[in-house]
Design a protein around this motif. Structure first.
Motif, PDB file in Angstrom:
ATOM      1  N   PHE A  64       0.799  -1.303  -0.148  1.00 12.15           N
ATOM      2  CA  PHE A  64       0.106  -0.053  -0.175  1.00 12.15           C
ATOM      3  C   PHE A  64       0.739   1.242  -0.206  1.00 12.15           C
ATOM      4  CE2 PHE A  64      -3.169   2.786   1.754  1.00 12.15           C
ATOM      5  CZ  PHE A  64      -4.311   2.473   0.888  1.00 12.15           C
ATOM      6  N   PRO A  65       2.073   1.524   0.948  1.00  4.51           N
ATOM      7  CA  PRO A  65       2.856   2.593   1.010  1.00  4.51           C
ATOM      8  C   PRO A  65       3.494   2.593  -0.463  1.00  4.51           C
ATOM      9  CG  PRO A  65       2.957   1.383   3.054  1.00  4.51           C
ATOM     10  CD  PRO A  65       2.011   0.677   2.012  1.00  4.51           C
ATOM     11  N   GLY A  66       3.616   1.452  -1.105  1.00  2.00           N
ATOM     12  CA  GLY A  66       4.425   1.491  -2.296  1.00  2.00           C
ATOM     13  C   GLY A  66       3.262   1.864  -3.355  1.00  2.00           C
ATOM     14  N   LEU A  67       2.057   1.775  -3.309  1.00  2.00           N
ATOM     15  CA  LEU A  67       1.033   2.496  -4.364  1.00  2.00           C
ATOM     16  C   LEU A  67       1.151   3.976  -4.032  1.00  2.00           C
ATOM     17  CD1 LEU A  67      -2.079   0.205  -4.455  1.00  2.00           C
ATOM     18  CD2 LEU A  67      -0.414   0.902  -6.260  1.00  2.00           C
ATOM     19  N   ILE A  68       1.078   4.156  -2.658  1.00  2.00           N
ATOM     20  CA  ILE A  68       1.028   5.741  -2.566  1.00  2.00           C
ATOM     21  C   ILE A  68       2.399   6.437  -3.064  1.00  2.00           C
ATOM     22  CG2 ILE A  68       1.101   7.388  -0.576  1.00  2.00           C
ATOM     23  CD1 ILE A  68      -0.399   5.454   1.180  1.00  2.00           C
ATOM     24  N   LYS A  74      -3.875  18.876  -7.000  1.00  2.00           N
ATOM     25  CA  LYS A  74      -3.424  19.231  -5.935  1.00  2.00           C
ATOM     26  C   LYS A  74      -4.278  18.655  -4.829  1.00  2.00           C
ATOM     27  CE  LYS A  74      -1.106  23.397  -6.865  1.00  2.00           C
ATOM     28  NZ  LYS A  74      -1.128  25.075  -6.584  1.00  2.00           N
ATOM     29  N   GLY A  75      -5.634  18.266  -5.072  1.00  2.00           N
ATOM     30  CA  GLY A  75      -6.285  17.500  -3.904  1.00  2.00           C
ATOM     31  C   GLY A  75      -6.032  16.136  -4.122  1.00  2.00           C
ATOM     32  N   VAL A  76      -5.459  15.493  -5.179  1.00  2.00           N
ATOM     33  CA  VAL A  76      -4.747  13.940  -5.133  1.00  2.00           C
ATOM     34  C   VAL A  76      -3.537  14.102  -4.204  1.00  2.00           C
ATOM     35  CG1 VAL A  76      -4.058  12.185  -6.599  1.00  2.00           C
ATOM     36  CG2 VAL A  76      -5.818  13.569  -7.253  1.00  2.00           C
ATOM     37  N   VAL A  77      -2.737  15.035  -4.598  1.00  2.00           N
ATOM     38  CA  VAL A  77      -1.560  15.005  -3.529  1.00  2.00           C
ATOM     39  C   VAL A  77      -1.654  15.140  -2.095  1.00  2.00           C
ATOM     40  CG1 VAL A  77       0.602  16.463  -3.061  1.00  2.00           C
ATOM     41  CG2 VAL A  77      -0.028  16.082  -5.364  1.00  2.00           C
ATOM     42  N   SER A  78      -2.854  15.944  -1.943  1.00  2.00           N
ATOM     43  CA  SER A  78      -3.166  16.099  -0.471  1.00  2.00           C
ATOM     44  C   SER A  78      -3.654  14.862   0.216  1.00  2.00           C
ATOM     45  CB  SER A  78      -4.177  17.144  -0.423  1.00  2.00           C
ATOM     46  OG  SER A  78      -4.719  17.208   0.636  1.00  2.00           O
ATOM     47  N   LEU A  79      -4.528  14.043  -0.662  1.00  2.00           N
ATOM     48  CA  LEU A  79      -5.180  12.819  -0.121  1.00  2.00           C
ATOM     49  C   LEU A  79      -3.897  11.987   0.030  1.00  2.00           C
ATOM     50  CD1 LEU A  79      -7.237  10.427   0.138  1.00  2.00           C
ATOM     51  CD2 LEU A  79      -7.249  10.416  -2.487  1.00  2.00           C
ATOM     52  N   GLY A 110       4.747  10.240  -6.774  1.00  2.00           N
ATOM     53  CA  GLY A 110       5.882  10.310  -7.755  1.00  2.00           C
ATOM     54  C   GLY A 110       5.050  11.015  -9.077  1.00  2.00           C
ATOM     55  N   ILE A 111       4.223  10.380  -9.488  1.00  2.00           N
ATOM     56  CA  ILE A 111       3.448  10.904 -10.581  1.00  2.00           C
ATOM     57  C   ILE A 111       3.054  12.239 -10.501  1.00  2.00           C
ATOM     58  CG2 ILE A 111       1.485  10.592 -12.106  1.00  2.00           C
ATOM     59  CD1 ILE A 111       3.172   8.291 -12.788  1.00  2.00           C
ATOM     60  N   CYS A 112       1.983  12.435  -9.437  1.00  2.00           N
ATOM     61  CA  CYS A 112       1.479  13.678  -9.109  1.00  2.00           C
ATOM     62  C   CYS A 112       2.688  14.893  -8.988  1.00  2.00           C
ATOM     63  CB  CYS A 112       0.792  13.849  -7.847  1.00  2.00           C
ATOM     64  SG  CYS A 112      -0.714  12.825  -7.937  1.00  2.00           S
ATOM     65  N   GLY A 113       3.823  14.488  -8.311  1.00  2.00           N
ATOM     66  CA  GLY A 113       4.801  15.259  -8.315  1.00  2.00           C
ATOM     67  C   GLY A 113       5.575  15.948  -9.505  1.00  2.00           C
ATOM     68  N   MET A 114       5.555  15.010 -10.338  1.00  2.00           N
ATOM     69  CA  MET A 114       6.278  15.323 -11.640  1.00  2.00           C
ATOM     70  C   MET A 114       5.346  16.200 -12.548  1.00  2.00           C
ATOM     71  SD  MET A 114       8.477  12.017 -12.932  1.00  2.00           S
ATOM     72  CE  MET A 114       7.277  10.601 -12.577  1.00  2.00           C
ATOM     73  N   LEU A 157       3.207  18.142 -11.268  1.00  2.00           N
ATOM     74  CA  LEU A 157       2.915  19.574 -10.536  1.00  2.00           C
ATOM     75  C   LEU A 157       4.383  20.253 -11.098  1.00  2.00           C
ATOM     76  CD1 LEU A 157       1.953  19.141  -6.887  1.00  2.00           C
ATOM     77  CD2 LEU A 157       0.940  20.499  -8.684  1.00  2.00           C
ATOM     78  N   VAL A 158       5.640  19.511 -11.013  1.00  2.00           N
ATOM     79  CA  VAL A 158       6.849  20.248 -11.619  1.00  2.00           C
ATOM     80  C   VAL A 158       6.427  20.662 -13.076  1.00  2.00           C
ATOM     81  CG1 VAL A 158       9.155  20.077 -12.118  1.00  2.00           C
ATOM     82  CG2 VAL A 158       8.458  19.175 -10.014  1.00  2.00           C
ATOM     83  N   PHE A 159       6.063  19.671 -13.916  1.00  2.00           N
ATOM     84  CA  PHE A 159       5.952  20.189 -15.155  1.00  2.00           C
ATOM     85  C   PHE A 159       5.012  21.238 -15.328  1.00  2.00           C
ATOM     86  CE2 PHE A 159       3.265  19.129 -19.088  1.00  2.00           C
ATOM     87  CZ  PHE A 159       4.203  19.648 -19.976  1.00  2.00           C
ATOM     88  N   LEU A 160       3.998  21.218 -14.707  1.00  2.00           N
ATOM     89  CA  LEU A 160       2.888  22.358 -15.007  1.00  2.00           C
ATOM     90  C   LEU A 160       3.370  23.579 -14.343  1.00  2.00           C
ATOM     91  CD1 LEU A 160      -0.518  20.552 -13.819  1.00  2.00           C
ATOM     92  CD2 LEU A 160      -0.022  21.371 -16.089  1.00  2.00           C
ATOM     93  N   GLY A 161       4.216  23.747 -13.313  1.00  2.00           N
ATOM     94  CA  GLY A 161       4.718  24.999 -12.848  1.00  2.00           C
ATOM     95  C   GLY A 161       5.633  25.464 -13.569  1.00  2.00           C
ATOM     96  N   ILE A 162       6.382  24.431 -14.257  1.00  2.00           N
ATOM     97  CA  ILE A 162       7.658  25.117 -15.119  1.00  2.00           C
ATOM     98  C   ILE A 162       7.069  25.644 -16.464  1.00  2.00           C
ATOM     99  CG2 ILE A 162       9.383  24.617 -16.794  1.00  2.00           C
ATOM    100  CD1 ILE A 162      10.467  22.677 -14.849  1.00  2.00           C
ATOM    101  N   ARG A 163       5.648  25.052 -16.992  1.00  2.00           N
ATOM    102  CA  ARG A 163       5.106  25.619 -18.097  1.00  2.00           C
ATOM    103  C   ARG A 163       4.465  27.033 -17.852  1.00  2.00           C
ATOM    104  NH1 ARG A 163       0.549  22.247 -21.211  1.00  2.00           N
ATOM    105  NH2 ARG A 163      -0.367  23.107 -19.312  1.00  2.00           N
ATOM    106  N   ALA A 164       3.917  27.106 -16.377  1.00  2.00           N
ATOM    107  CA  ALA A 164       3.285  28.321 -16.054  1.00  2.00           C
ATOM    108  C   ALA A 164       4.056  29.285 -15.621  1.00  2.00           C
ATOM    109  CB  ALA A 164       2.374  28.009 -14.887  1.00  2.00           C
ATOM    110  N   GLY A 165       5.287  28.913 -15.542  1.00  2.00           N
ATOM    111  CA  GLY A 165       6.388  30.217 -15.270  1.00  2.00           C
ATOM    112  C   GLY A 165       6.057  30.499 -14.205  1.00  2.00           C
ATOM    113  N   GLY A 166       6.605  31.887 -13.707  1.00  2.00           N
ATOM    114  CA  GLY A 166       6.442  32.532 -12.355  1.00  2.00           C
ATOM    115  C   GLY A 166       7.621  32.263 -11.370  1.00  2.00           C
TER     116      GLY A 166
END
Lengths: 127, 493
Positions: free
Chosen positions: A11-15, B165-170, A20-24, A26-35
């Motif tokens: 289960f922790p493996g699945l989490i 972001k909701g999924v990350v939080s979960l 990992g997927i969500c982090g990547m 977010l990083v991708f979207l963050g770089i694309r959005a700039g700021g």
């Protein structure tokens, strides 16, 4: 776990996989959005707000480190006095709140609900 | 009949009535002060209720939350600041009414129709929960797995603008839930040899951190901004309410029904119900152009909706042990502590206590009329409570509350860590509610998932083979694809 297909690591493996997927993503979207990489909120510019937030965090840390040795009463009086004063009350109000609130909590929690609040240095005079 | 008379005896007891009255006043105050939420009221009450018998403990929370959700409307009208997130949907509308000189109509409508919505939700709870429990007795681990997943999915995909972001939080919540020995294999995970971590992280200090400490940090950060009160003379708030009820019967019923339904949906609570009802009200109104200019119709519908959601959220909480919102997430913890383990058998094992809780719901909603009027009258004084005193005292209370659960400073450390985490998450657009639901439901999700996988010998298709499990699975997939559908729909337009 030997002989078990779905053990405690599954289960922790699945989490971890999901994070990992969500982090990547977010990083991708963050770089694309700039700021900016790091951006401080507006309140950092206000000295009262800055002092207040630091006092809250510092006070809680102080309680965690000191409460068992110093006892609940002294620690509570000290941090309350700092908080109330930093947030802008007069000295007279600060003194009143810092003395009354721990007393009320002592009566309600220690006496009423029997929570063993630490006495610390006051151990010998505990009542 | 025996159960009902036992329940009556449990509620109409001097001590219980006193607790109800005190928590009503507490709930009104917390709800009315902007920045202090109904969830925070619950988190602050838990350490106190820890020491009470089951019925007064739950009664305190039920009463305080019902009062707080209504009282959140008071600063909406007077300060243009929602007292709780559940009032945010119609804050601008209510404030516009006050500006036009109809402040007492806005306050009266939110009071009276909060009561109507609350009673409606309670009626549905009383009728639906036992019936649902009969069905739930036949559920296996597959159905429970999907139900938990449905709760988690709707918390993310119905509620929030940014599902990623909701999924990350979960996931973070689920990760924290997996700390300790409490997993199907009984194997210590993430304990680092620390005995405090072996038992798992205690829920209550985490809740106090995420809902109270983070909120206090936010308030302290905004300490420079004074509250500006719209000067309104508040007269008789009940005048004209009967007329409104006769003029807007459809919005009242629609708001109550939608609110109860959204509340009963695991994962979505009063704030989402209010937003949806306000939008629905605007869509179906004959005077749509008046919305936003100080029109009472949306306040009636959304005000009924958020209070009915409160009772609706108890349906999945009692029957499945799956919280309908973040308040019931805390309550489930309290139910376990009090030996009222939620689940389909709760009505057989603890009938009188559960019916007593239902009676408290009715009583709290009726009590809301006189106490609500008093709160409206006293609103100006309540809103003048100096934050420099209020916030430090609440914080000290949080410390003692976190300490009292295990009598250990480790609880205070947890509270601080999760308070800071909650603050940083909210500031960066990560909703906190999915993390809390993940934390509460993590063990249940894992247990049902692993035992289903073992039963099915790793064939994932088995999750769809039983009729109810299969349907629930499809519903989850639909909820998960909502953001995608929305985007397609917008592109097609």
């Amino acid at each position: 776990m030997p002989g078990q297909k779905f053990g405690p690591a599954w289960f922790p493996g699945l989490i971890a996989f999901g994070l990992g997927i969500c982090g990547m993503a977010l990083v991708f979207l963050g770089i694309r959005a700039g700021g900016y990489w790091v951006q401080f909120p507006e309140w950092v510019r206000s000295s009262t707000a800055r002092a207040g937030v630091l006092a809250v965090l510092g006070g809680l840390l102080f309680y965690i480190l000191a409460a068992d040795k110093l006892g609940f009463h002294f620690t509570a009086i000290a941090i309350l006095a700092v908080w109330v004063r930093v947030l802008g009350a007069s000295w007279r109000v600060t003194a009143a709140v810092a003395l009354l609130a721990p007393l009320i909590i002592h009566l309600a929690f220690y006496k009423g609900l029997r929570v063993p609040l630490p006495w610390g240095v006051l151990e010998r005079w505990a009542f | 009949m025996g159960v009902l008379s036992q329940a009556l005896a449990l509620v109409f007891d001097g001590y219980v009535l006193w607790v109800i009255l005190a928590s009503a006043v507490f709930g009104l105050f917390v709800g009315a002060v902007p920045g202090l939420t109904a969830t925070m009221a619950t988190a602050l009450l838990v350490p106190v209720t820890f020491f009470m018998p089951p019925v007064p403990a739950i009664a305190a929370i039920v009463t305080a939350t019902a009062m707080a959700i209504f009282a959140g409307d008071i600063p909406s009208c007077l300060l243009r600041m929602p007292g709780t997130p559940a009032s945010a949907a119609y804050t601008d509308e209510a404030y516009a009414m006050t500006k036009k000189g109809y402040g007492e109509v806005a306050l009266g409508a939110s009071l009276v129709f909060s009561v109507v919505g609350g009673l409606f939700g309670t009626a549905v709870l009383i009728l639906a929960a036992p019936a649902l429990a009969e069905v739930a007795l036949k559920f296996s681990s597959y159905e429970y797995f999907w139900l938990v997943l449905l709760g988690l999915a709707s918390a993310i995909f119905l509620a929030h603008a940014n599902p990623l972001k909701g999924v990350v939080s979960l996931l973070l919540g689920l990760l924290v839930a997996s700390v300790g020995l409490d997993n199907p294999a009984g194997f210590p995970r993430f304990t680092f040899g620390n005995t405090e971590l072996a038992g798992g992280l205690t829920l209550i200090p985490i809740m106090i951190g995420m809902f109270a400490v983070s909120e206090i940090l936010r308030n302290v950060a905004a300490i420079d901004r004074p509250w500006e009160m719209a000067q309104a003379k508040i007269g008789n708030v009940l005048r004209g309410m009967w007329g409104l009820a006769r003029r807007y019967p459809a919005p009242i019923v629609r708001g109550s029904v939608l609110g109860t339904a959204v509340g009963a949906l695991p994962g979505a609570g009063a704030d989402i119900a209010a937003w949806m009802s306000y939008a629905v009200s605007k869509k179906f109104s004959r005077e749509r152009e008046k919305f936003g200019t100080g029109h009472v119709e949306g306040i009636i519908e959304a005000g009924a909706s958020n209070n009915s959601a409160l009772a609706g959220a108890w349906i999945p909480a009692l029957v499945f042990g799956i919280p309908g919102d973040s308040i019931t997430a805390i309550i489930i913890g309290v139910l376990y502590i009090k030996g009222l383990n939620p689940g389909p058998t709760i009505f057989m094992n603890n009938g009188p206590a559960i019916y007593a809780i239902f009676l408290v719901f009715i009583l709290a909603n009726l009590l809301m009329i006189p106490l609500g009027i008093a709160a409206i009258k006293g609103a100006k004084q309540m809103l003048r409570a100096p934050r420099a005193i209020l916030l430090p005292v609440i914080l000290l209370f949080c410390i003692v509350g976190s300490f009292a659960i295990n009598n250990s400073v480790f609880g205070v450390l947890l509270m601080l860590a999760f308070g800071v985490a909650g603050y940083l998450m909210e500031e960066n657009g990560f909703p906190v509610a999915p993390a809390i639901l993940g934390l509460v439901l993590g063990a249940m999700l894992e247990e049902n998932f692993i035992s289903s996988m073992i039963k099915a010998d790793g064939r994932f298709i088995a999750f769809f083979e039983r009729p109810i499990a299969g349907s629930l699975g499809v519903v989850v997939l639909i909820v998960v694809s909502i953001p995608l559908l929305r985007r397609l729909f917008r592109a097609a337009k």
